[in-house]
Structures are given as structure tokens and as C-alpha cells.
Design a protein around this motif. Structure first.
Motif, PDB file in Angstrom:
ATOM      1  N   LEU A  43       0.810  -1.221   0.000  1.00 40.08           N
ATOM      2  CA  LEU A  43       0.000   0.000   0.000  1.00 40.08           C
ATOM      3  C   LEU A  43       0.843   1.272   0.000  1.00 40.08           C
ATOM      4  O   LEU A  43       0.390   2.317  -0.459  1.00 40.08           O
ATOM      5  N   THR A  44       2.054   1.200   0.524  1.00 44.64           N
ATOM      6  CA  THR A  44       2.881   2.395   0.695  1.00 44.64           C
ATOM      7  C   THR A  44       3.040   3.145  -0.613  1.00 44.64           C
ATOM      8  O   THR A  44       3.326   2.559  -1.648  1.00 44.64           O
ATOM      9  N   GLY A  45       2.847   4.465  -0.539  1.00 44.30           N
ATOM     10  CA  GLY A  45       3.082   5.299  -1.709  1.00 44.30           C
ATOM     11  C   GLY A  45       2.247   6.555  -1.710  1.00 44.30           C
ATOM     12  O   GLY A  45       1.557   6.889  -0.749  1.00 44.30           O
ATOM     13  N   LEU A  46       2.328   7.249  -2.835  1.00 46.82           N
ATOM     14  CA  LEU A  46       1.592   8.484  -3.076  1.00 46.82           C
ATOM     15  C   LEU A  46       0.569   8.229  -4.163  1.00 46.82           C
ATOM     16  O   LEU A  46       0.879   7.640  -5.196  1.00 46.82           O
ATOM     17  N   TYR A  47      -0.660   8.663  -3.922  1.00 49.13           N
ATOM     18  CA  TYR A  47      -1.763   8.527  -4.863  1.00 49.13           C
ATOM     19  C   TYR A  47      -2.307   9.936  -5.101  1.00 49.13           C
ATOM     20  O   TYR A  47      -2.507  10.682  -4.145  1.00 49.13           O
ATOM     21  N   GLU A  48      -2.554  10.287  -6.366  1.00 47.95           N
ATOM     22  CA  GLU A  48      -3.007  11.642  -6.671  1.00 47.95           C
ATOM     23  C   GLU A  48      -4.131  11.626  -7.700  1.00 47.95           C
ATOM     24  O   GLU A  48      -4.243  10.704  -8.501  1.00 47.95           O
ATOM     25  N   GLY A  49      -4.938  12.682  -7.673  1.00 46.51           N
ATOM     26  CA  GLY A  49      -6.009  12.864  -8.637  1.00 46.51           C
ATOM     27  C   GLY A  49      -6.314  14.345  -8.789  1.00 46.51           C
ATOM     28  O   GLY A  49      -6.085  15.125  -7.864  1.00 46.51           O
ATOM     29  N   LYS A  50      -6.815  14.732  -9.932  1.00 51.21           N
ATOM     30  CA  LYS A  50      -7.112  16.143 -10.192  1.00 51.21           C
ATOM     31  C   LYS A  50      -8.504  16.502  -9.691  1.00 51.21           C
ATOM     32  O   LYS A  50      -9.440  15.723  -9.771  1.00 51.21           O
ATOM     33  N   ALA A  51      -8.595  17.740  -9.201  1.00 48.82           N
ATOM     34  CA  ALA A  51      -9.869  18.317  -8.764  1.00 48.82           C
ATOM     35  C   ALA A  51      -9.852  19.780  -9.226  1.00 48.82           C
ATOM     36  O   ALA A  51      -9.395  20.652  -8.492  1.00 48.82           O
ATOM     37  N   GLY A  52     -10.255  20.015 -10.458  1.00 56.31           N
ATOM     38  CA  GLY A  52     -10.141  21.361 -11.009  1.00 56.31           C
ATOM     39  C   GLY A  52      -8.679  21.730 -11.149  1.00 56.31           C
ATOM     40  O   GLY A  52      -7.897  20.995 -11.750  1.00 56.31           O
ATOM     41  N   ASN A  53      -8.285  22.847 -10.568  1.00 54.99           N
ATOM     42  CA  ASN A  53      -6.892  23.292 -10.611  1.00 54.99           C
ATOM     43  C   ASN A  53      -6.061  22.737  -9.460  1.00 54.99           C
ATOM     44  O   ASN A  53      -4.879  23.033  -9.362  1.00 54.99           O
ATOM     45  N   GLN A  54      -6.687  21.995  -8.566  1.00 51.29           N
ATOM     46  CA  GLN A  54      -6.005  21.444  -7.390  1.00 51.29           C
ATOM     47  C   GLN A  54      -5.715  19.960  -7.585  1.00 51.29           C
ATOM     48  O   GLN A  54      -6.292  19.311  -8.451  1.00 51.29           O
ATOM     49  N   THR A  55      -4.830  19.435  -6.758  1.00 51.78           N
ATOM     50  CA  THR A  55      -4.498  18.008  -6.795  1.00 51.78           C
ATOM     51  C   THR A  55      -4.911  17.352  -5.491  1.00 51.78           C
ATOM     52  O   THR A  55      -4.448  17.737  -4.421  1.00 51.78           O
ATOM     53  N   ASN A  56      -5.832  16.388  -5.588  1.00 53.83           N
ATOM     54  CA  ASN A  56      -6.176  15.572  -4.423  1.00 53.83           C
ATOM     55  C   ASN A  56      -4.995  14.650  -4.153  1.00 53.83           C
ATOM     56  O   ASN A  56      -4.366  14.147  -5.087  1.00 53.83           O
ATOM     57  N   GLN A  57      -4.696  14.418  -2.876  1.00 54.33           N
ATOM     58  CA  GLN A  57      -3.583  13.552  -2.537  1.00 54.33           C
ATOM     59  C   GLN A  57      -3.965  12.578  -1.428  1.00 54.33           C
ATOM     60  O   GLN A  57      -4.703  12.930  -0.506  1.00 54.33           O
ATOM     61  N   LEU A  58      -3.434  11.364  -1.557  1.00 53.14           N
ATOM     62  CA  LEU A  58      -3.578  10.317  -0.560  1.00 53.14           C
ATOM     63  C   LEU A  58      -2.196   9.704  -0.388  1.00 53.14           C
ATOM     64  O   LEU A  58      -1.577   9.282  -1.360  1.00 53.14           O
ATOM     65  N   CYS A  59      -1.685   9.725   0.830  1.00 54.87           N
ATOM     66  CA  CYS A  59      -0.406   9.070   1.107  1.00 54.87           C
ATOM     67  C   CYS A  59      -0.676   7.924   2.078  1.00 54.87           C
ATOM     68  O   CYS A  59      -1.509   8.041   2.967  1.00 54.87           O
ATOM     69  N   ILE A  60       0.010   6.811   1.844  1.00 53.06           N
ATOM     70  CA  ILE A  60      -0.120   5.648   2.719  1.00 53.06           C
ATOM     71  C   ILE A  60       1.277   5.150   3.049  1.00 53.06           C
ATOM     72  O   ILE A  60       2.122   5.021   2.161  1.00 53.06           O
ATOM     73  N   VAL A  61       1.506   4.868   4.330  1.00 48.63           N
ATOM     74  CA  VAL A  61       2.787   4.336   4.781  1.00 48.63           C
ATOM     75  C   VAL A  61       2.527   3.096   5.634  1.00 48.63           C
ATOM     76  O   VAL A  61       1.823   3.177   6.645  1.00 48.63           O
ATOM     77  N   ASP A  62       3.073   1.960   5.189  1.00 45.67           N
ATOM     78  CA  ASP A  62       2.992   0.725   5.972  1.00 45.67           C
ATOM     79  C   ASP A  62       4.115   0.769   6.996  1.00 45.67           C
ATOM     80  O   ASP A  62       5.290   0.804   6.645  1.00 45.67           O
ATOM     81  N   ARG A  63       3.752   0.791   8.276  1.00 46.17           N
ATOM     82  CA  ARG A  63       4.741   0.895   9.351  1.00 46.17           C
ATOM     83  C   ARG A  63       5.143  -0.472   9.894  1.00 46.17           C
ATOM     84  O   ARG A  63       5.860  -0.569  10.867  1.00 46.17           O
ATOM     85  N   GLY A  64       4.690  -1.532   9.265  1.00 47.38           N
ATOM     86  CA  GLY A  64       5.065  -2.883   9.677  1.00 47.38           C
ATOM     87  C   GLY A  64       4.010  -3.550  10.531  1.00 47.38           C
ATOM     88  O   GLY A  64       3.178  -2.888  11.156  1.00 47.38           O
ATOM     89  N   SER A  65       3.986  -4.864  10.535  1.00 49.07           N
ATOM     90  CA  SER A  65       3.051  -5.679  11.322  1.00 49.07           C
ATOM     91  C   SER A  65       1.597  -5.284  11.115  1.00 49.07           C
ATOM     92  O   SER A  65       0.810  -5.264  12.055  1.00 49.07           O
ATOM     93  N   GLY A  66       1.242  -4.945   9.877  1.00 55.23           N
ATOM     94  CA  GLY A  66      -0.149  -4.632   9.568  1.00 55.23           C
ATOM     95  C   GLY A  66      -0.591  -3.258   9.983  1.00 55.23           C
ATOM     96  O   GLY A  66      -1.775  -2.953   9.966  1.00 55.23           O
ATOM     97  N   ASP A  67       0.339  -2.390  10.343  1.00 52.39           N
ATOM     98  CA  ASP A  67       0.024  -1.037  10.799  1.00 52.39           C
ATOM     99  C   ASP A  67       0.288  -0.049   9.662  1.00 52.39           C
ATOM    100  O   ASP A  67       1.393   0.451   9.517  1.00 52.39           O
ATOM    101  N   ALA A  68      -0.729   0.203   8.841  1.00 48.12           N
ATOM    102  CA  ALA A  68      -0.608   1.173   7.751  1.00 48.12           C
ATOM    103  C   ALA A  68      -1.368   2.434   8.136  1.00 48.12           C
ATOM    104  O   ALA A  68      -2.473   2.374   8.677  1.00 48.12           O
ATOM    105  N   ARG A  69      -0.772   3.573   7.856  1.00 49.71           N
ATOM    106  CA  ARG A  69      -1.375   4.879   8.148  1.00 49.71           C
ATOM    107  C   ARG A  69      -1.555   5.645   6.852  1.00 49.71           C
ATOM    108  O   ARG A  69      -0.792   5.471   5.905  1.00 49.71           O
ATOM    109  N   PHE A  70      -2.554   6.534   6.834  1.00 51.34           N
ATOM    110  CA  PHE A  70      -2.798   7.333   5.640  1.00 51.34           C
ATOM    111  C   PHE A  70      -3.064   8.778   6.026  1.00 51.34           C
ATOM    112  O   PHE A  70      -3.400   9.103   7.161  1.00 51.34           O
ATOM    113  N   GLY A  71      -2.937   9.629   5.045  1.00 44.81           N
ATOM    114  CA  GLY A  71      -3.361  11.017   5.124  1.00 44.81           C
ATOM    115  C   GLY A  71      -3.973  11.370   3.785  1.00 44.81           C
ATOM    116  O   GLY A  71      -3.554  10.835   2.754  1.00 44.81           O
ATOM    117  N   LEU A  72      -4.993  12.229   3.781  1.00 46.29           N
ATOM    118  CA  LEU A  72      -5.572  12.617   2.501  1.00 46.29           C
ATOM    119  C   LEU A  72      -6.040  14.061   2.521  1.00 46.29           C
ATOM    120  O   LEU A  72      -6.364  14.621   3.569  1.00 46.29           O
TER     121      LEU A  72
END
Length: 170
Positions: A43-72
């Protein structure tokens, strides 16, 4: 670390933990380290999509042992936006994003071929994370990076790293 990732890929290629449990006659238990790691592998990585002139962003970081965190960050009209962070779990084609905050908001997104798509409806509590002219519904993000370093390129509403403090276990 590389050996762990290779092992996780090999385990993931053998089927889901539910399929493996059904074949062995035992059920995978929540908290089982191998099952948890398979649910967040890749899952780890950067995901992006366009929203008009802005860029939607989703970041996911797998911290190990099934502990993945995201921000969007999802942009709406008049520069209003939705934003939040929390935990991420993948189960087959579903990516469950649970916001960590004052209101309950769990988003059952789909994930297929490097694209994460938020559903057409979300729980009422998800509105807490959005400005008046922004919605989490229907946003799509395409994977543009596959490393924790790529994930750290995502920025919040004021330009700070969105996934700061979510470094993977080393």
C-alpha cells in the motif's frame, strides 16, 4: 527489511489470509502478525487525482506488522477541502480508511490496479473532516509513487508534509 518485503509478497501471492485459513481449517485471527502484514503489504506510496486546478492527494505508509497509516486531502469548490489521517487496511479490492479524529468516519474505498476510488456515499460523520463545499465522495487517486519517500511528498492544506510522523518501521 528487503527480505521481509519479499516474504510478504510471496505470502500475498499465495492467496488471501482468509483463503489460507479456509484451506488449513483454521480462521485467521485479528492481530495475527502475518495476516495483518498481508493486509497492508504494497500500500505504501503516493496517490493523486485532479480536482479542477487542485491536486487531491492520498499518502499511505505501511509501518510494519499490519500497521498502515494514511493522510488525505480532497479539494472541493471555492478552495474548500476535506482532510484527515488515520489507519488503512486492505481486504481484497476494498481499502478501509478509518479517520482518527473526533467523529467516526470509515471509508470503504475500492482499490484496483493502482487506483483508489472513494465511494459515492460515506458515513455522516465524514462531513466533520470537510469544508462546506467539499465532499469525500467519488474522489479517485492514481498511484504516482511506491515508496515511503514518495508518500512524504503529499502536503496538507498549509503545505506541510501530510504523512509526517508516519515513517515505516526500519
Amino acid at each position: 527489511m528487503k527480505r521481509l518485503l519479499i516474504a510478504l509478497v510471496l505470502v500475498g501471492a499465495c492467496g488471501t489470509s482468509e483463503e489460507q485459513a479456509n484451506q488449513s481449517g483454521a480462521e485467521a485471527q485479528p492481530g495475527d502478525a502475518v495476516a495483518d502484514a498481508v493486509r497492508t503489504a504494497g500500500l505504501t506510496g503516493l496517490y493523486e487525482g485532479k480536482a479542477g486546478n487542485q491536486t487531491n492527494q492520498l499518502c499511505i505508509v505501511d509501518r510494519g506488522s499490519g500497521d498502515a497509516r494514511f493522510g488525505l486531502v480532497v479539494w472541493g469548490g471555492n478552495l474548500h477541502s476535506c482532510s484527515g489521517t488515520g489507519s488503512a487496511v486492505r481486504e481484497d479490492g476494498v481499502l478501509r480508511l478509518a479517520m482518527a479524529g473526533d467523529e467516526t468516519c470509515t471509508i470503504e474505498a475500492t482499490i484496483e490496479g493502482g487506483t483508489v476510488t472513494l465511494p459515492d456515499t460515506v458515513a455522516d460523520g465524514c462531513a466533520y473532516y470537510c469544508g462546506a463545499r467539499a465532499r469525500l465522495t467519488g474522489a479517485a487517486f492514481t498511484r504516482t509513487g511506491t515508496t515511503a519517500e514518495d508518500a512524504m511528498k503529499a502536503v496538507d492544506l498549509v503545505g506541510e508534509p501530510l504523512c509526517a510522523g508516519m515513517s515505516p518501521a526500519g
